[in-house]
Design an enzyme around this catalytic site. Structure first.
Site, PDB file in Angstrom:
ATOM      1  N   LYS A 147     -15.970  35.941 141.611  1.00 32.45           N
ATOM      2  CA  LYS A 147     -16.767  36.256 140.422  1.00 32.45           C
ATOM      3  C   LYS A 147     -16.168  35.600 139.188  1.00 32.45           C
ATOM      4  O   LYS A 147     -16.889  35.106 138.315  1.00 32.45           O
ATOM      5  CB  LYS A 147     -16.836  37.769 140.207  1.00 32.45           C
ATOM      6  CG  LYS A 147     -17.558  38.539 141.266  1.00 32.45           C
ATOM      7  CD  LYS A 147     -19.051  38.310 141.241  1.00 32.45           C
ATOM      8  CE  LYS A 147     -19.739  39.093 140.178  1.00 32.45           C
ATOM      9  NZ  LYS A 147     -21.200  39.230 140.404  1.00 32.45           N
ATOM     10  N   ASN A 176     -27.483  36.518 142.210  1.00 31.75           N
ATOM     11  CA  ASN A 176     -27.088  37.129 140.937  1.00 31.75           C
ATOM     12  C   ASN A 176     -26.432  36.163 139.968  1.00 31.75           C
ATOM     13  O   ASN A 176     -26.372  36.435 138.765  1.00 31.75           O
ATOM     14  CB  ASN A 176     -26.132  38.302 141.192  1.00 31.75           C
ATOM     15  CG  ASN A 176     -26.806  39.482 141.836  1.00 31.75           C
ATOM     16  OD1 ASN A 176     -27.900  39.368 142.366  1.00 31.75           O
ATOM     17  ND2 ASN A 176     -26.148  40.626 141.810  1.00 31.75           N
ATOM     18  N   TYR A 179       5.258  33.621 120.193  1.00 32.72           N
ATOM     19  CA  TYR A 179       5.905  34.886 120.510  1.00 32.72           C
ATOM     20  C   TYR A 179       6.653  35.363 119.280  1.00 32.72           C
ATOM     21  O   TYR A 179       6.078  35.441 118.208  1.00 32.72           O
ATOM     22  CB  TYR A 179       6.790  34.727 121.752  1.00 32.72           C
ATOM     23  CG  TYR A 179       7.165  36.057 122.364  1.00 32.72           C
ATOM     24  CD1 TYR A 179       6.184  37.008 122.649  1.00 32.72           C
ATOM     25  CD2 TYR A 179       8.481  36.369 122.641  1.00 32.72           C
ATOM     26  CE1 TYR A 179       6.517  38.239 123.180  1.00 32.72           C
ATOM     27  CE2 TYR A 179       8.819  37.604 123.180  1.00 32.72           C
ATOM     28  CZ  TYR A 179       7.830  38.535 123.444  1.00 32.72           C
ATOM     29  OH  TYR A 179       8.165  39.754 123.966  1.00 32.72           O
TER      30      TYR A 179
END
Length: 434
Positions: free
Chosen positions: A96, A320, A41
């Site tokens: 997904k 798919n 950071y």
């Protein structure tokens, strides 16, 4: 066999425990010391910020952009459940993400949008796109999905892929071409009936035409029957497949047909309908979980038929997951600006070729069978075949380079393609390339 109530509880428990949801984040750099934190950071983070400001492509060097895909839905067409809204689609979008990570090691943020207005979806995705290396649209209903994808592909220089359209088209075409080969038929002479004129039905049919199917050999049907030129109110996507014909019903369309592709709803086809088809027909009843007709009924009507469904408990599951993770893997690895038709064709050819290879012992054990080989009950590879990534992703990357949509060369860590890829069908994609 588990009861519906038992399966419901098992599914809900799976998603709730031991912590809610299916995906999370992991840290990829050391954070053990004060120096680590100062690099992660402030002040260290300022250095890559300045480099990216000078050259936006450096985002691929210093951030996770190159391996991060957004899976986005507005929940207007969730599985077979319909329009239930963006938030209700989140379990599917997380799912997904699981598949992207497991099969292709791609990171995912799922993003659910609560609007049904296409322009609002387009603008939202456009504004957040700099975060990502690719966009996977999911469960967005037709015809809005066509406009949304088209506009985003036009405006963005990263891959935008509506899996319900193109993923379904790729895997269906791979299975169908192999089935036609087994049955001794060809795509350019096959008489094809497509039941369902939503995103999947239209995309599958468009892709088959691109591969050589003839429009005059295709009947497409929606809830009102055959899509024909005398019907009023057809949008441009349906009208493209309107036939000049006096036929109106599914039964008339199936008379002498070689191929049936169902992407519609449960139990819409009867044994008697299948009996109308040609000798050695091909029946893809892809509605899930209940197909348009069950395989045993097809074979009762026509024993020599080849049958595929969307279910894992029958042979020839059209799933798919066989393509979308690896299409994105190949696209990301060459930093493709889009996913071209050629890249989809390459994925299809890889799947066709892999199905003809000897099946590994690993796959046989995973599915609890002693043998499996290319034929009427094994048209396409199984989702747990570990070779999918090394076959499909390199083919897609190769096609991206050939069709000039790749910003990077073919990756050195990719092996040579393990099959012959016909580049003739891949080059010249100027209708889609940017």
């Amino acid at each position: 066999m588990s009861t519906p109530e038992a399966l419901k509880k098992e599914a809900l428990d799976y998603h709730e425990y031991p912590r809610p949801g299916k995906v999370g984040m992991s840290i990829t750099k050391s954070t053990e010391t004060q120096k680590d934190l100062s690099l992660a950071y402030t002040p260290g983070v300022g250095e890559p910020v300045l480099e990216i400001h000078k050259n936006s492509e450096d985002a691929y060097r210093y951030t996770n952009k190159g391996n991060l895909v957004a899976v986005i839905s507005n929940g207007t067409a969730i599985l077979g459940l319909g329009n239930l809204g963006g938030l209700a689609s989140k379990p599917v979008m997380e799912g997904k993400g699981v598949l992207f990570k497991k099969f292709a090691d791609i990171d995912v943020f799922d993003i659910e949008i609560e609007t049904t207005v296409p322009s609002q979806v387009i603008e939202t995705v456009y504004q957040i796109a700099p975060t990502f290396g690719g966009i996977n649209l999911e469960d967005i209903k037709a015809p809005e999905c066509f406009q949304i994808e088209y506009e985003l592909r036009k405006r963005l220089d990263i891959p935008v892929f509506h899996d319900d359209q193109h993923g379904t088209a790729v895997i269906t075409a791979a299975a169908l071409l192999n089935a036609l080969e087994i049955q001794g038929k060809t795509l350019n002479t096959a008489k094809i009936v497509v039941l369902g004129a939503g995103a999947a039905g239209i995309a599958v049919t468009q892709f088959l035409v691109r591969l050589g199917a003839l429009r005059e050999n295709i009947f497409m049907l929606d809830r009102e029957g055959i899509i024909h030129t005398e019907r009023h109110g057809l949008g441009p996507y349906k009208f493209a497949f309107a036939r000049q014909t006096s036929k109106r019903s599914l039964q008339e369309a199936l008379e002498g047909a070689d191929v049936f592709i169902g992407v519609s709803g449960p139990d819409l086809v009867k044994k008697e309908d299948i009996a109308r088809m040609s000798k050695a027909p091909i029946v893809f009843a892809l509605s899930n979980p209940v197909p348009e007709i069950y395989p045993h009924l097809v074979r009762e009507a026509c024993p020599e038929a080849i049958v595929a469904t969307g279910r894992s408990d029958f042979p020839n599951q059209v799933n798919n997951v066989l393509c979308f993770p690896f299409i994105f893997r190949g696209a990301l690895d060459v930093r493709a600006r889009t996913i071209s038709t050629g890249m989809n064709i390459a994925a299809m050819e890889a799947l066709r070729a892999l199905a003809k290879q000897p099946v590994s012992q690993e796959v046989l054990e995973a599915y609890g069978v002693k043998s499996m080989k290319f034929g009427s009950e094994y048209l396409i590879p199984k989702p747990l075949d570990s070779r999918l990534r090394s076959w499909v992703a390199p083919a897609v990357a190769h096609a991206a380079v050939q069709s000039k949509v790749a910003k990077l060369p073919y990756p050195a860590h990719y092996a040579q393609l393990p099959f012959e890829l016909n580049l003739q069908s891949i080059t010249g994609d100027q209708d889609e390339e940017k």
